[in-house]
Design a protein around this motif. Structure first.
Motif, PDB file in Angstrom:
ATOM      1  N   GLY A 194       0.933  -1.251  -0.117  1.00 11.66           N
ATOM      2  CA  GLY A 194       0.011   0.069  -0.010  1.00 11.66           C
ATOM      3  C   GLY A 194       0.968   1.204  -0.007  1.00 11.66           C
ATOM      4  O   GLY A 194       0.387   2.433   0.420  1.00 11.66           O
ATOM      5  N   LEU A 195       2.186   1.227  -0.209  1.00  8.69           N
ATOM      6  CA  LEU A 195       2.992   2.270  -0.573  1.00  8.69           C
ATOM      7  C   LEU A 195       2.218   3.495  -1.520  1.00  8.69           C
ATOM      8  O   LEU A 195       2.083   3.028  -2.544  1.00  8.69           O
ATOM      9  N   SER A 196       2.478   4.752  -1.166  1.00 10.50           N
ATOM     10  CA  SER A 196       1.727   5.853  -1.881  1.00 10.50           C
ATOM     11  C   SER A 196       2.739   6.198  -2.664  1.00 10.50           C
ATOM     12  O   SER A 196       4.009   5.877  -2.466  1.00 10.50           O
ATOM     13  N   ALA A 197       2.504   6.916  -3.631  1.00  9.82           N
ATOM     14  CA  ALA A 197       3.447   7.589  -4.635  1.00  9.82           C
ATOM     15  C   ALA A 197       4.411   8.793  -3.668  1.00  9.82           C
ATOM     16  O   ALA A 197       5.561   8.678  -4.102  1.00  9.82           O
ATOM     17  N   ASP A 198       3.895   9.422  -3.093  1.00 10.68           N
ATOM     18  CA  ASP A 198       4.433  10.195  -1.988  1.00 10.68           C
ATOM     19  C   ASP A 198       5.586   9.606  -1.196  1.00 10.68           C
ATOM     20  O   ASP A 198       6.529   9.968  -0.895  1.00 10.68           O
ATOM     21  N   GLN A 199       5.110   8.481  -0.614  1.00  8.20           N
ATOM     22  CA  GLN A 199       5.953   7.560   0.284  1.00  8.20           C
ATOM     23  C   GLN A 199       7.162   7.028  -0.754  1.00  8.20           C
ATOM     24  O   GLN A 199       8.377   7.017  -0.313  1.00  8.20           O
ATOM     25  N   VAL A 200       6.869   6.605  -2.067  1.00  7.66           N
ATOM     26  CA  VAL A 200       7.894   6.207  -2.783  1.00  7.66           C
ATOM     27  C   VAL A 200       8.863   7.439  -3.176  1.00  7.66           C
ATOM     28  O   VAL A 200      10.246   7.345  -3.092  1.00  7.66           O
ATOM     29  N   GLN A 201       8.458   8.492  -3.181  1.00  9.14           N
ATOM     30  CA  GLN A 201       9.319   9.871  -3.449  1.00  9.14           C
ATOM     31  C   GLN A 201       9.811   9.942  -2.025  1.00  9.14           C
ATOM     32  O   GLN A 201      11.193  10.289  -2.345  1.00  9.14           O
ATOM     33  N   THR A 202       9.411   9.787  -0.787  1.00  8.06           N
ATOM     34  CA  THR A 202      10.249  10.000   0.285  1.00  8.06           C
ATOM     35  C   THR A 202      11.300   9.038   0.447  1.00  8.06           C
ATOM     36  O   THR A 202      12.342   9.540   0.829  1.00  8.06           O
ATOM     37  N   VAL A 203      11.213   7.758   0.057  1.00  9.74           N
ATOM     38  CA  VAL A 203      12.162   6.732   0.346  1.00  9.74           C
ATOM     39  C   VAL A 203      13.186   7.215  -0.793  1.00  9.74           C
ATOM     40  O   VAL A 203      14.475   7.211  -0.225  1.00  9.74           O
ATOM     41  N   PHE A 204      12.981   7.629  -2.014  1.00 14.48           N
ATOM     42  CA  PHE A 204      13.953   7.898  -2.958  1.00 14.48           C
ATOM     43  C   PHE A 204      14.794   9.346  -2.411  1.00 14.48           C
ATOM     44  O   PHE A 204      16.122   9.256  -2.645  1.00 14.48           O
ATOM     45  N   GLU A 205      14.079  10.099  -1.874  1.00 20.33           N
ATOM     46  CA  GLU A 205      14.726  11.459  -1.512  1.00 20.33           C
ATOM     47  C   GLU A 205      15.770  10.917  -0.200  1.00 20.33           C
ATOM     48  O   GLU A 205      16.871  11.499  -0.232  1.00 20.33           O
ATOM     49  N   LEU A 206      15.168  10.331   0.651  1.00 16.45           N
ATOM     50  CA  LEU A 206      16.251   9.643   1.683  1.00 16.45           C
ATOM     51  C   LEU A 206      17.461   8.807   1.288  1.00 16.45           C
ATOM     52  O   LEU A 206      18.409   9.261   1.706  1.00 16.45           O
ATOM     53  N   TYR A 207      17.212   8.056   0.283  1.00 10.87           N
ATOM     54  CA  TYR A 207      18.356   7.690  -0.344  1.00 10.87           C
ATOM     55  C   TYR A 207      19.262   8.264  -0.950  1.00 10.87           C
ATOM     56  O   TYR A 207      20.514   8.261  -0.731  1.00 10.87           O
ATOM     57  N   ALA A 208      18.749   9.248  -1.783  1.00 14.34           N
ATOM     58  CA  ALA A 208      19.463  10.245  -2.663  1.00 14.34           C
ATOM     59  C   ALA A 208      20.239  11.199  -1.638  1.00 14.34           C
ATOM     60  O   ALA A 208      21.452  11.422  -1.767  1.00 14.34           O
ATOM     61  N   THR A 209      19.697  11.526  -0.733  1.00 15.70           N
ATOM     62  CA  THR A 209      20.213  12.672   0.451  1.00 15.70           C
ATOM     63  C   THR A 209      21.254  11.628   0.907  1.00 15.70           C
ATOM     64  O   THR A 209      22.438  12.216   1.143  1.00 15.70           O
ATOM     65  N   ASN A 210      21.166  10.551   1.348  1.00 16.14           N
ATOM     66  CA  ASN A 210      22.345   9.612   2.144  1.00 16.14           C
ATOM     67  C   ASN A 210      23.518   9.409   1.188  1.00 16.14           C
ATOM     68  O   ASN A 210      24.246   9.513   1.764  1.00 16.14           O
ATOM     69  N   ALA A 211      23.061   9.102   0.161  1.00 16.17           N
ATOM     70  CA  ALA A 211      24.232   8.736  -0.894  1.00 16.17           C
ATOM     71  C   ALA A 211      25.100  10.166  -1.300  1.00 16.17           C
ATOM     72  O   ALA A 211      26.363   9.930  -1.070  1.00 16.17           O
ATOM     73  N   ILE A 212      24.476  11.340  -1.351  1.00 17.70           N
ATOM     74  CA  ILE A 212      25.170  12.344  -1.716  1.00 17.70           C
ATOM     75  C   ILE A 212      26.041  12.585  -0.775  1.00 17.70           C
ATOM     76  O   ILE A 212      27.145  12.978  -0.580  1.00 17.70           O
ATOM     77  N   GLU A 213      25.444  12.551   0.639  1.00 15.44           N
ATOM     78  CA  GLU A 213      26.057  13.272   1.987  1.00 15.44           C
ATOM     79  C   GLU A 213      27.223  12.152   2.274  1.00 15.44           C
ATOM     80  O   GLU A 213      28.392  12.740   2.307  1.00 15.44           O
TER      81      GLU A 213
END
Length: 184
Positions: A84-103
């Motif tokens: 039941g993951l929403s599109a907003d939650q998918v975006q949040t997961v991607f944002e978290l991953y991208a932020t962590n990878a860049i940092e």
């Protein structure tokens, strides 16, 4: 950041599949059906080798570290279920991953002395906090500004996206480091 971008692309592909076909089917397609119904942290830990294939390079280590940090961030982001993951939650997961990878990549650059932080530990901690905040906002803004829905992110667009935000953050840190060196 090749490994991190590739991992981001695989993560997005899996999440899109989970939204489209359901978590159980998405996990089965990776031969991870036994994880169906488990807490999202356990599922993501079980997917670590798929998202971030094990390797020995620094870049691969950065991708894996970022993914593990993302798993730790899921509960704080309110993401506890894969079904039941929403599109907003998918975006949040991607944002978290991208932020962590860049940092993580920038921290590696600091460790390699490509970027120099202030010598004072409190100032350095302040820079790190500002950096994380900047990266998180830049990732979110880049998705919003470019009108790029996460579902429309192809592997090539993920590569461009993550690379672009990394370059912006790197330039900011480099400029801050030069300002610090000039102030001495």
């Amino acid at each position: 950041m090749g490994s991190a971008r590739g991992a981001g692309s695989r993560l997005l592909g899996f999440l899109s599949d989970a939204v489209a076909r359901g978590a159980t089917e998405a996990l089965r397609s990776l031969n991870l059906g036994a994880l169906a119904g488990r807490p999202i942290e356990e599922i993501f830990l079980g997917m670590s080798d798929y998202v971030c294939p094990d390797g020995g390079s620094i870049d691969e280590g950065i991708a894996r570290e970022a993914f593990i940090e993302t798993i730790a961030d899921l509960a704080a982001a309110g993401i506890t279920e894969l079904d039941g993951l929403s599109a907003d939650q998918v975006q949040t997961v991607f944002e978290l991953y991208a932020t962590n990878a860049i940092e993580a990549r920038l921290c590696n650059d600091i460790g390699m002395k490509i970027i120099i932080l202030p010598a004072d530990s409190r100032e350095a901690a302040g820079v790190q906090a500002q950096l994380k905040d900047f990266i998180l906002r830049a990732v979110s803004d880049a998705l919003t500004t470019t009108s790029t829905a996460v579902a429309a992110l192809t592997p090539d667009r993920v590569l461009q996206f993550v690379g672009g935000v990394y370059e912006q953050a790197f330039e900011i840190l480099r400029t801050m480091g030069e300002g610090e060196a000039e102030g001495e």
